[in-house]
Design a protein around this motif. Structure first.
Motif, PDB file in Angstrom:
ATOM      1  N   LEU A  20       0.786  -1.035  -0.006  1.00 50.73           N
ATOM      2  CA  LEU A  20       0.028  -0.050   0.135  1.00 50.73           C
ATOM      3  C   LEU A  20       0.833   1.214  -0.009  1.00 50.73           C
ATOM      4  N   ALA A  21       2.204   1.466   0.710  1.00 53.26           N
ATOM      5  CA  ALA A  21       2.906   2.187   0.887  1.00 53.26           C
ATOM      6  C   ALA A  21       3.822   2.646  -0.387  1.00 53.26           C
ATOM      7  N   VAL A  22       3.924   1.470  -1.013  1.00 53.11           N
ATOM      8  CA  VAL A  22       4.741   1.716  -2.353  1.00 53.11           C
ATOM      9  C   VAL A  22       3.652   2.199  -3.444  1.00 53.11           C
ATOM     10  N   THR A  23       2.355   1.711  -3.493  1.00 54.03           N
ATOM     11  CA  THR A  23       1.317   2.318  -4.218  1.00 54.03           C
ATOM     12  C   THR A  23       1.134   3.757  -3.977  1.00 54.03           C
ATOM     13  N   VAL A  24       0.952   4.114  -3.001  1.00 59.73           N
ATOM     14  CA  VAL A  24       0.866   5.630  -2.726  1.00 59.73           C
ATOM     15  C   VAL A  24       2.003   6.439  -3.167  1.00 59.73           C
ATOM     16  N   ALA A  25       3.117   5.866  -2.759  1.00 54.10           N
ATOM     17  CA  ALA A  25       4.334   6.613  -3.062  1.00 54.10           C
ATOM     18  C   ALA A  25       4.557   6.719  -4.643  1.00 54.10           C
ATOM     19  N   CYS A  26       4.219   5.554  -5.508  1.00 51.51           N
ATOM     20  CA  CYS A  26       4.076   5.569  -6.910  1.00 51.51           C
ATOM     21  C   CYS A  26       3.336   6.690  -7.477  1.00 51.51           C
ATOM     22  N   LEU A  27       2.052   6.704  -7.051  1.00 55.18           N
ATOM     23  CA  LEU A  27       0.956   7.633  -7.390  1.00 55.18           C
ATOM     24  C   LEU A  27       1.344   9.223  -6.927  1.00 55.18           C
ATOM     25  N   VAL A  28       2.074   9.456  -6.049  1.00 58.28           N
ATOM     26  CA  VAL A  28       2.574  10.678  -5.524  1.00 58.28           C
ATOM     27  C   VAL A  28       3.442  11.045  -6.596  1.00 58.28           C
ATOM     28  N   TYR A  29       4.501  10.202  -6.865  1.00 53.68           N
ATOM     29  CA  TYR A  29       5.671  10.762  -7.962  1.00 53.68           C
ATOM     30  C   TYR A  29       5.510  10.232  -9.249  1.00 53.68           C
ATOM     31  N   ASP A  30       4.224   9.745  -9.477  1.00 52.75           N
ATOM     32  CA  ASP A  30       3.804   9.746 -11.089  1.00 52.75           C
ATOM     33  C   ASP A  30       4.463   8.403 -11.629  1.00 52.75           C
ATOM     34  N   LEU A  31       4.574   7.350 -11.030  1.00 56.54           N
ATOM     35  CA  LEU A  31       5.302   6.104 -11.485  1.00 56.54           C
ATOM     36  C   LEU A  31       4.479   5.207 -11.555  1.00 56.54           C
ATOM     37  N   SER A  32       4.826   3.981 -12.586  1.00 55.25           N
ATOM     38  CA  SER A  32       4.000   2.880 -12.570  1.00 55.25           C
ATOM     39  C   SER A  32       3.970   1.913 -11.538  1.00 55.25           C
TER      40      SER A  32
END
Length: 86
Positions: free
Chosen positions: A40-52
């Protein structure tokens, strides 16, 4: 392939070595709530930093599955720690 066994050996110059064998699958099952929070944390971080998200999670799995055969050998002063992942 997922790692199967984690072997930790701690040697101290004055004492007998300590060995611990940890099976990876039961440890992952016990720690699965923490694994879910990490995903979940990786998903949120990816969405914040605009990563896949899919690419980040697949890269993490590839790194995890490449761990068998890895050996860490750390020596400090009179103590040595050997970690082997099989």
């Amino acid at each position: 392939m997922m790692p199967q066994l984690l072997t930790v050996r701690v040697k101290h110059q004055d004492h007998r070595p300590i060995r611990v064998w940890v099976p990876v699958l039961p440890a992952v099952l016990v720690l699965s709530p923490l694994v879910a929070l990490a995903v979940l944390a990786v998903t949120v971080a990816c969405l914040v930093y605009d990563l896949s998200v899919v690419r980040a999670l697949s890269t993490g799995w590839r790194i995890f599955s490449a761990l068998p055969g890895t050996i860490f050998d750390i020596e400090f002063d009179r103590t040595a720690v050997l970690v082997a992942i099989r």
